[in-house]
Design a protein around this motif. Structure first.
Motif, mmCIF file in Angstrom:
data_model
loop_
_atom_site.group_PDB
_atom_site.id
_atom_site.type_symbol
_atom_site.label_atom_id
_atom_site.label_comp_id
_atom_site.label_asym_id
_atom_site.label_seq_id
_atom_site.Cartn_x
_atom_site.Cartn_y
_atom_site.Cartn_z
ATOM 1 N N ALA A 124 47.086 44.440 47.494
ATOM 2 C CA ALA A 124 48.273 43.774 46.959
ATOM 3 C C ALA A 124 47.938 42.394 46.404
ATOM 4 O O ALA A 124 48.523 41.955 45.406
ATOM 5 N N TYR A 125 47.008 41.703 47.041
ATOM 6 C CA TYR A 125 46.622 40.354 46.597
ATOM 7 C C TYR A 125 45.766 40.406 45.340
ATOM 8 O O TYR A 125 46.055 39.724 44.344
ATOM 9 N N VAL A 126 44.722 41.237 45.346
ATOM 10 C CA VAL A 126 43.791 41.289 44.217
ATOM 11 C C VAL A 126 44.464 41.824 42.958
ATOM 12 O O VAL A 126 44.223 41.319 41.846
ATOM 13 N N SER A 127 45.300 42.854 43.090
ATOM 14 C CA SER A 127 45.910 43.474 41.911
ATOM 15 C C SER A 127 46.772 42.494 41.125
ATOM 16 O O SER A 127 46.985 42.679 39.921
ATOM 17 N N GLN A 128 47.277 41.444 41.786
ATOM 18 C CA GLN A 128 48.119 40.469 41.098
ATOM 19 C C GLN A 128 47.319 39.554 40.166
ATOM 20 O O GLN A 128 47.880 38.882 39.320
ATOM 21 N N TRP A 129 46.012 39.532 40.314
ATOM 22 C CA TRP A 129 45.183 38.610 39.544
ATOM 23 C C TRP A 129 44.608 39.222 38.268
ATOM 24 O O TRP A 129 44.025 38.505 37.450
ATOM 25 N N PHE A 130 44.747 40.557 38.074
ATOM 26 C CA PHE A 130 44.032 41.205 36.971
ATOM 27 C C PHE A 130 44.980 41.988 36.053
ATOM 28 O O PHE A 130 46.033 42.481 36.489
ATOM 29 N N GLU A 131 44.564 42.112 34.793
ATOM 30 C CA GLU A 131 45.301 42.896 33.817
ATOM 31 C C GLU A 131 45.186 44.383 34.161
ATOM 32 O O GLU A 131 44.256 44.807 34.836
ATOM 33 N N LYS A 132 46.128 45.173 33.657
ATOM 34 C CA LYS A 132 46.183 46.595 33.992
ATOM 35 C C LYS A 132 44.888 47.312 33.643
ATOM 36 O O LYS A 132 44.402 48.135 34.413
ATOM 37 N N GLU A 133 44.306 46.975 32.497
ATOM 38 C CA GLU A 133 43.101 47.686 32.059
ATOM 39 C C GLU A 133 41.869 47.336 32.882
ATOM 40 O O GLU A 133 40.839 48.007 32.778
ATOM 41 N N ASN A 134 41.941 46.301 33.691
ATOM 42 C CA ASN A 134 40.804 45.907 34.534
ATOM 43 C C ASN A 134 41.069 46.085 36.026
ATOM 44 O O ASN A 134 40.205 45.771 36.841
ATOM 45 N N GLN A 135 42.251 46.570 36.363
ATOM 46 C CA GLN A 135 42.596 46.670 37.786
ATOM 47 C C GLN A 135 41.766 47.720 38.508
ATOM 48 O O GLN A 135 41.416 47.543 39.679
ATOM 49 N N GLY A 136 41.433 48.816 37.832
ATOM 50 C CA GLY A 136 40.623 49.846 38.476
ATOM 51 C C GLY A 136 39.270 49.315 38.899
ATOM 52 O O GLY A 136 38.825 49.516 40.029
ATOM 53 N N THR A 137 38.626 48.574 37.990
ATOM 54 C CA THR A 137 37.318 47.997 38.313
ATOM 55 C C THR A 137 37.436 46.949 39.408
ATOM 56 O O THR A 137 36.625 46.916 40.344
ATOM 57 N N ALA A 138 38.447 46.076 39.305
ATOM 58 C CA ALA A 138 38.617 45.010 40.304
ATOM 59 C C ALA A 138 38.883 45.591 41.684
ATOM 60 O O ALA A 138 38.279 45.169 42.684
ATOM 61 N N LEU A 139 39.784 46.566 41.763
ATOM 62 C CA LEU A 139 40.084 47.168 43.065
ATOM 63 C C LEU A 139 38.906 47.982 43.581
ATOM 64 O O LEU A 139 38.717 48.116 44.791
ATOM 65 N N GLY A 140 38.111 48.535 42.663
ATOM 66 C CA GLY A 140 36.902 49.233 43.089
ATOM 67 C C GLY A 140 35.902 48.290 43.719
ATOM 68 O O GLY A 140 35.287 48.601 44.745
ATOM 69 N N ILE A 141 35.744 47.105 43.103
ATOM 70 C CA ILE A 141 34.848 46.101 43.676
ATOM 71 C C ILE A 141 35.370 45.652 45.040
ATOM 72 O O ILE A 141 34.602 45.546 46.004
ATOM 73 N N PHE A 142 36.664 45.384 45.123
ATOM 74 C CA PHE A 142 37.238 44.994 46.417
ATOM 75 C C PHE A 142 37.029 46.088 47.464
ATOM 76 O O PHE A 142 36.646 45.815 48.598
ATOM 77 N N GLY A 143 37.282 47.331 47.065
ATOM 78 C CA GLY A 143 37.138 48.435 48.004
ATOM 79 C C GLY A 143 35.727 48.644 48.489
ATOM 80 O O GLY A 143 35.502 49.292 49.516
ATOM 81 N N ALA A 144 34.756 48.072 47.752
ATOM 82 C CA ALA A 144 33.366 48.159 48.213
ATOM 83 C C ALA A 144 33.171 47.448 49.543
ATOM 84 O O ALA A 144 32.120 47.584 50.176
ATOM 85 N N GLY A 145 34.196 46.721 49.987
ATOM 86 C CA GLY A 145 34.158 46.133 51.322
ATOM 87 C C GLY A 145 34.044 47.168 52.422
ATOM 88 O O GLY A 145 33.758 46.825 53.582
ATOM 89 N N ASN A 146 34.248 48.437 52.067
ATOM 90 C CA ASN A 146 33.971 49.527 53.022
ATOM 91 C C ASN A 146 32.538 49.470 53.536
ATOM 92 O O ASN A 146 32.219 50.105 54.545
ATOM 93 N N VAL A 147 31.681 48.716 52.827
ATOM 94 C CA VAL A 147 30.296 48.586 53.257
ATOM 95 C C VAL A 147 30.219 47.955 54.644
ATOM 96 O O VAL A 147 29.174 48.009 55.301
#
Length: 454
Positions: A124-147
């Motif tokens: 919810a926090y990260v998605s507010q900072w990025f344009e729609k066309e870049n949200q998939g990449t941004a949320l993918g990078i954030f989700g890499a926190g699964n590491v």
């Protein structure tokens, strides 16, 4: 949609970097029972079912909490909710070291599970900072926190050997508390929250946030996430136990091998987000499910011997998968599950840009519940079947059902969009007409006329 006109690239990278780091620490804490639980199992003499419940309990809290944490993040902002969630979790992890009985361990595990709720706060926090066309990449990078699961699988076994499981829990609690303080000091209010403060607008009510949950599409996304995330968490927690029991490995070696699964299951989520932006989430989901079916079929095959009565006597066949091949299969499985996790969350800010917290919270909750129920199911299967690979058979069935449902849903959607396809039963996927009969050449027409005259 709020304006991103005054948001700089450095603001975006700051929000994404801090959120990814915080989520990595939280995820490492969330999966700590996969390592210290093995020691606790030995001390308390737990059955596989009891151990599965202990490992799964933090996942229950982390899953259920995603609904209200997502709504609160939409209302109060991630800069407040992220540190608050981490401080509360750190206290619960520290108190874990004073527990003596199995029942109280379960209660403590519920508090520790709040670490898993950090995912929807970050989305919810990260998605507010990025344009729609870049949200998939941004949320993918954030989700890499699964590491963080890989961090626990790699590092925690050595911490347990050095300072014991109690000392390991204290180290985790201190690191989590420090992360909470740093996040609050270094982060900024997201653009939507800053705009509300500037205009004096009130946050959207919880009822309005939860309104989209009546859509079946949301629940379908949640079902996909039940496998790509829930099964990932379950398997990350189960693999150390599996390697120790099925292959007789030491805990440190088992942790490293489990980390080899968790690592690609985490870091390539950013790639999955980029692929979803470029080729579409549907393609990525098909890739995830098909490859997962192949891997799980191989992983689920138990050590088996066949005796065939041959012409000159008995012929014996032995089938099974060695530890090296098994580890390789888990790496491939983790990789495609990582892509699938990003693909699922690519949909949410696109379809529900003003309800990311609530919709993402539900999807995350259902996915997290997979991480709760599956370890318990794994333990029950081991206790009642006595077959080490039975859990992978269950996961194979789960993926098969999800693949069929997704394909049927997509075909129905295409027929609603193109009604003419509903009546067409002879052509395949492509709604084209059969190839027209080629026109006859002049010589052929003359020959045909001569034949008719004759």
């Amino acid at each position: 949609m709020h304006s991103l006109q005054d948001v700089s690239r450095s603001d975006q990278y700051r929000a994404l970097g801090l959120s990814t780091f915080a989520f990595t620490v939280c995820f490492a804490v969330w999966t700590i029972f996969s390592i210290i639980g093995v020691k606790i199992k030995g001390e308390l003499g737990l059955s596989d079912t009891q151990f599965g419940l202990l490992v799964a309990t933090p996942v229950l809290t982390g899953s259920v909490s995603r609904i209200f944490l997502g709504v609160w993040t939409e209302q109060f902002g991630g800069r407040i909710m992220f540190p608050l969630q981490m401080i509360i979790t750190a206290v619960c992890v520290w108190l874990l070291t004073s527990v003596q009985t199995y029942e109280i361990f379960l209660v403590a595990a519920l508090g520790l599970g709040l670490a898993g709720g950090s995912f929807i706060v970050g989305v919810a926090y990260v998605s507010q900072w990025f344009e729609k066309e870049n949200q998939g990449t941004a949320l993918g990078i954030f989700g890499a926190g699964n590491v963080g699961a890989a961090v626990t699988n790699f590092a925690a076994p050595f911490l347990v050997v050095a300072v014991g499981w109690e000392g390991t829990a204290r180290v985790y609690a201190v690191v989590l508390a420090i992360t909470a303080v740093l996040f609050y000091l270094l982060s900024k209010d997201d653009p939507a929250q800053a705009e509300r403060k500037k205009t004096g607008a009130k946050p959207v009510s919880a009822a309005e946030q939860l309104a989209p949950l009546k859509n079946m599409q949301v629940w379908r996304f949640a079902t996909y996430y039940f496998f790509v995330f829930g099964a990932f968490v379950a398997l990350a927690s189960f693999l150390p136990r599996y390697y120790v029991g099925a292959y007789g490995l030491e805990l440190t070696t088992a942790g490293v091998f489990a980390g080899l699964y968790s690592l690609p299951g985490s870091v390539f989520r950013a790639l999955g987000g980029w692929m979803s932006d470029k080729w579409g989430a549907r393609f990525v989901m098909y890739l995830t499910f098909i490859v997962s079916l192949v891997c799980l079929f191989i992983m689920s095959y138990p050590q088996t011997s066949y005796v065939v009565q041959g012409i000159e006597g008995e012929i014996t066949f032995n089938f099974g998968i060695g530890v090296s091949a098994f580890v390789f299969m888990t790496i491939i499985l983790g990789f495609v599950m990582s892509l699938g996790k990003a693909a699922v969350y690519k949909h949410i800010p696109v379809y529900y840009p003003h309800h990311v917290g609530a919709v993402g919270g539900l999807v995350g909750m259902i996915g997290g519940l997979g991480g709760f129920f599956l370890p318990i199911a794994f333990g029950i299967l081991l206790d009642y079947t006595g077959v080490w690979t039975a859990p992978y058979m269950l996961m194979f069935v789960l993926v098969a059902v999800s693949t069929v449902w997704m394909h049927v849903a997509i075909r129905r959607m295409e027929r609603r969009r193109h009604p003419a396809l509903e009546e067409e039963t002879f052509l395949s996927d492509v709604p084209d007409q059969p190839l027209e009969k080629p026109e006859a050449s002049e010589s052929e027409r003359q020959a045909g006329g001569a034949a008719t005259t004759a």
